[in-house]
Structure formats: C-alpha cells, structure tokens
Write a protein that holds these residues in place. Sequence first.
Motif, PDB file in Angstrom:
ATOM      1  N   MET A   1     -95.465  89.995 -39.652  1.00 48.26           N
ATOM      2  CA  MET A   1     -95.693  88.872 -38.754  1.00 48.26           C
ATOM      3  C   MET A   1     -95.361  89.292 -37.326  1.00 48.26           C
ATOM      4  O   MET A   1     -94.351  89.914 -37.070  1.00 48.26           O
ATOM      5  CB  MET A   1     -94.820  87.697 -39.194  1.00 48.26           C
ATOM      6  N   GLU A   2     -96.216  88.907 -36.417  1.00 43.20           N
ATOM      7  CA  GLU A   2     -96.052  89.301 -35.022  1.00 43.20           C
ATOM      8  C   GLU A   2     -94.987  88.434 -34.336  1.00 43.20           C
ATOM      9  O   GLU A   2     -94.943  87.226 -34.483  1.00 43.20           O
ATOM     10  CB  GLU A   2     -97.391  89.131 -34.300  1.00 43.20           C
ATOM     11  N   GLU A   3     -94.108  89.096 -33.596  1.00 39.56           N
ATOM     12  CA  GLU A   3     -93.045  88.416 -32.846  1.00 39.56           C
ATOM     13  C   GLU A   3     -93.640  87.763 -31.603  1.00 39.56           C
ATOM     14  O   GLU A   3     -94.394  88.381 -30.868  1.00 39.56           O
ATOM     15  CB  GLU A   3     -91.971  89.436 -32.451  1.00 39.56           C
ATOM     16  N   ILE A   4     -93.302  86.509 -31.379  1.00 38.90           N
ATOM     17  CA  ILE A   4     -93.769  85.802 -30.198  1.00 38.90           C
ATOM     18  C   ILE A   4     -92.791  86.088 -29.064  1.00 38.90           C
ATOM     19  O   ILE A   4     -91.581  85.948 -29.228  1.00 38.90           O
ATOM     20  CB  ILE A   4     -93.859  84.287 -30.455  1.00 38.90           C
ATOM     21  N   THR A   5     -93.318  86.464 -27.923  1.00 34.98           N
ATOM     22  CA  THR A   5     -92.449  86.785 -26.789  1.00 34.98           C
ATOM     23  C   THR A   5     -91.825  85.506 -26.231  1.00 34.98           C
ATOM     24  O   THR A   5     -92.338  84.401 -26.428  1.00 34.98           O
ATOM     25  CB  THR A   5     -93.248  87.472 -25.657  1.00 34.98           C
ATOM     26  N   LEU A   6     -90.736  85.699 -25.530  1.00 35.51           N
ATOM     27  CA  LEU A   6     -90.060  84.567 -24.895  1.00 35.51           C
ATOM     28  C   LEU A   6     -91.001  83.883 -23.907  1.00 35.51           C
ATOM     29  O   LEU A   6     -91.051  82.650 -23.845  1.00 35.51           O
ATOM     30  CB  LEU A   6     -88.779  85.033 -24.199  1.00 35.51           C
ATOM     31  N   GLU A   7     -91.750  84.656 -23.181  1.00 36.52           N
ATOM     32  CA  GLU A   7     -92.682  84.084 -22.199  1.00 36.52           C
ATOM     33  C   GLU A   7     -93.733  83.225 -22.889  1.00 36.52           C
ATOM     34  O   GLU A   7     -94.077  82.134 -22.401  1.00 36.52           O
ATOM     35  CB  GLU A   7     -93.340  85.217 -21.389  1.00 36.52           C
ATOM     36  N   GLU A   8     -94.236  83.668 -24.024  1.00 38.36           N
ATOM     37  CA  GLU A   8     -95.232  82.892 -24.775  1.00 38.36           C
ATOM     38  C   GLU A   8     -94.600  81.610 -25.321  1.00 38.36           C
ATOM     39  O   GLU A   8     -95.212  80.542 -25.296  1.00 38.36           O
ATOM     40  CB  GLU A   8     -95.820  83.726 -25.920  1.00 38.36           C
ATOM     41  N   ARG A   9     -93.371  81.699 -25.798  1.00 38.37           N
ATOM     42  CA  ARG A   9     -92.663  80.507 -26.287  1.00 38.37           C
ATOM     43  C   ARG A   9     -92.467  79.500 -25.159  1.00 38.37           C
ATOM     44  O   ARG A   9     -92.637  78.297 -25.354  1.00 38.37           O
ATOM     45  CB  ARG A   9     -91.309  80.888 -26.877  1.00 38.37           C
ATOM     46  N   ARG A  10     -92.096  80.002 -23.975  1.00 36.58           N
ATOM     47  CA  ARG A  10     -91.925  79.113 -22.817  1.00 36.58           C
ATOM     48  C   ARG A  10     -93.236  78.421 -22.468  1.00 36.58           C
ATOM     49  O   ARG A  10     -93.265  77.222 -22.178  1.00 36.58           O
ATOM     50  CB  ARG A  10     -91.447  79.907 -21.607  1.00 36.58           C
ATOM     51  N   LYS A  11     -94.317  79.180 -22.496  1.00 37.55           N
ATOM     52  CA  LYS A  11     -95.629  78.631 -22.167  1.00 37.55           C
ATOM     53  C   LYS A  11     -96.028  77.548 -23.173  1.00 37.55           C
ATOM     54  O   LYS A  11     -96.467  76.463 -22.785  1.00 37.55           O
ATOM     55  CB  LYS A  11     -96.669  79.754 -22.160  1.00 37.55           C
ATOM     56  N   ASP A 112     -81.308  77.874 -27.989  1.00 34.38           N
ATOM     57  CA  ASP A 112     -80.651  78.946 -28.743  1.00 34.38           C
ATOM     58  C   ASP A 112     -81.132  80.314 -28.268  1.00 34.38           C
ATOM     59  O   ASP A 112     -80.334  81.227 -28.062  1.00 34.38           O
ATOM     60  CB  ASP A 112     -80.902  78.791 -30.247  1.00 34.38           C
ATOM     61  N   VAL A 113     -82.444  80.448 -28.094  1.00 37.36           N
ATOM     62  CA  VAL A 113     -83.018  81.716 -27.628  1.00 37.36           C
ATOM     63  C   VAL A 113     -82.486  82.038 -26.234  1.00 37.36           C
ATOM     64  O   VAL A 113     -82.087  83.178 -25.960  1.00 37.36           O
ATOM     65  CB  VAL A 113     -84.567  81.652 -27.622  1.00 37.36           C
ATOM     66  N   CYS A 114     -82.452  81.052 -25.369  1.00 37.00           N
ATOM     67  CA  CYS A 114     -81.967  81.276 -23.998  1.00 37.00           C
ATOM     68  C   CYS A 114     -80.495  81.658 -23.985  1.00 37.00           C
ATOM     69  O   CYS A 114     -80.078  82.518 -23.199  1.00 37.00           O
ATOM     70  CB  CYS A 114     -82.207  80.037 -23.143  1.00 37.00           C
ATOM     71  N   LEU A 115     -79.711  81.054 -24.864  1.00 35.09           N
ATOM     72  CA  LEU A 115     -78.294  81.399 -24.948  1.00 35.09           C
ATOM     73  C   LEU A 115     -78.118  82.858 -25.355  1.00 35.09           C
ATOM     74  O   LEU A 115     -77.305  83.585 -24.770  1.00 35.09           O
ATOM     75  CB  LEU A 115     -77.573  80.483 -25.939  1.00 35.09           C
ATOM     76  N   VAL A 116     -78.908  83.312 -26.310  1.00 28.31           N
ATOM     77  CA  VAL A 116     -78.860  84.719 -26.732  1.00 28.31           C
ATOM     78  C   VAL A 116     -79.219  85.616 -25.559  1.00 28.31           C
ATOM     79  O   VAL A 116     -78.549  86.626 -25.309  1.00 28.31           O
ATOM     80  CB  VAL A 116     -79.806  84.969 -27.935  1.00 28.31           C
TER      81      VAL A 116
END
Length: 127
Positions: A1-11, A112-116
Amino acid sequence: MEEITLEERRKRFAEKFVLCQPALSAVGDETRQHMIRTLIEHCGEGGLRVGQIQKNTNISRTAVSHHLKILMEAGIIAVNRRGTMNFYYLDPESSSLKLVAELWRDAEEMMDVCLVKVKERTENENI
C-alpha cells in the motif's frame, strides 16, 4: 500500500473542510443546535412538523421555518412530505453531519501526525 504524504493529507483535509463549511456554519448557531437536539430526542417518530419543533423549542413558528431552511440547505436535515404536511428529520444516510464527523476524525489523525512531526523536528534540532 502506498504511503500518503503529509502534504497530500493536508490537501485532502482542506478539501473536506471546505465541503463541511456550510454544515459547520449552520451548527454554529445555538437555536439550530437546539433544533437538532430536538430532532434527535424525537428520532424514530418519523420526523417532526414545524409546530412540534416550535412547541419543543419555544421558538416562534417563523424562526423555526427560517432555521429549518438553513439546516436543509446545509444538508443536515431532510424532509418527508406527506400530502400537505412536512416532517423534518435527521437522515443518517444523507446528513452532512456524517461528513463533519469524518472531518473531526481526520482532524484528530492530523493532530497526531503533526505532533510526531514536531517531535521529530525538535529531536533533530537538539542533535
């Protein structure tokens, strides 16, 4: 499974947030919150008519109609028309509140992602 980047999650989060804005604005009003609570308290009854909502909320009939229109335009409530009578209810299949609930779950994930990321950045600065 492809990892979604933080930038894509933000978008994706930002796009979903925009879709939720009408519902978020609608539920920001205390009168409409009271009306939503009333509809929930009377769920399973097939919906409530304007007069029933008025009786349960102590809001004028005109104000109830005004707020129902806003809640309908925001996709929060639905109406079941039977002859000349309208019954207003929360439809679990179509209510935009489902998307808002999903948005808050996504927001929790994003926090949670941002805290990491903050912890990683702090650790890297201390090296």
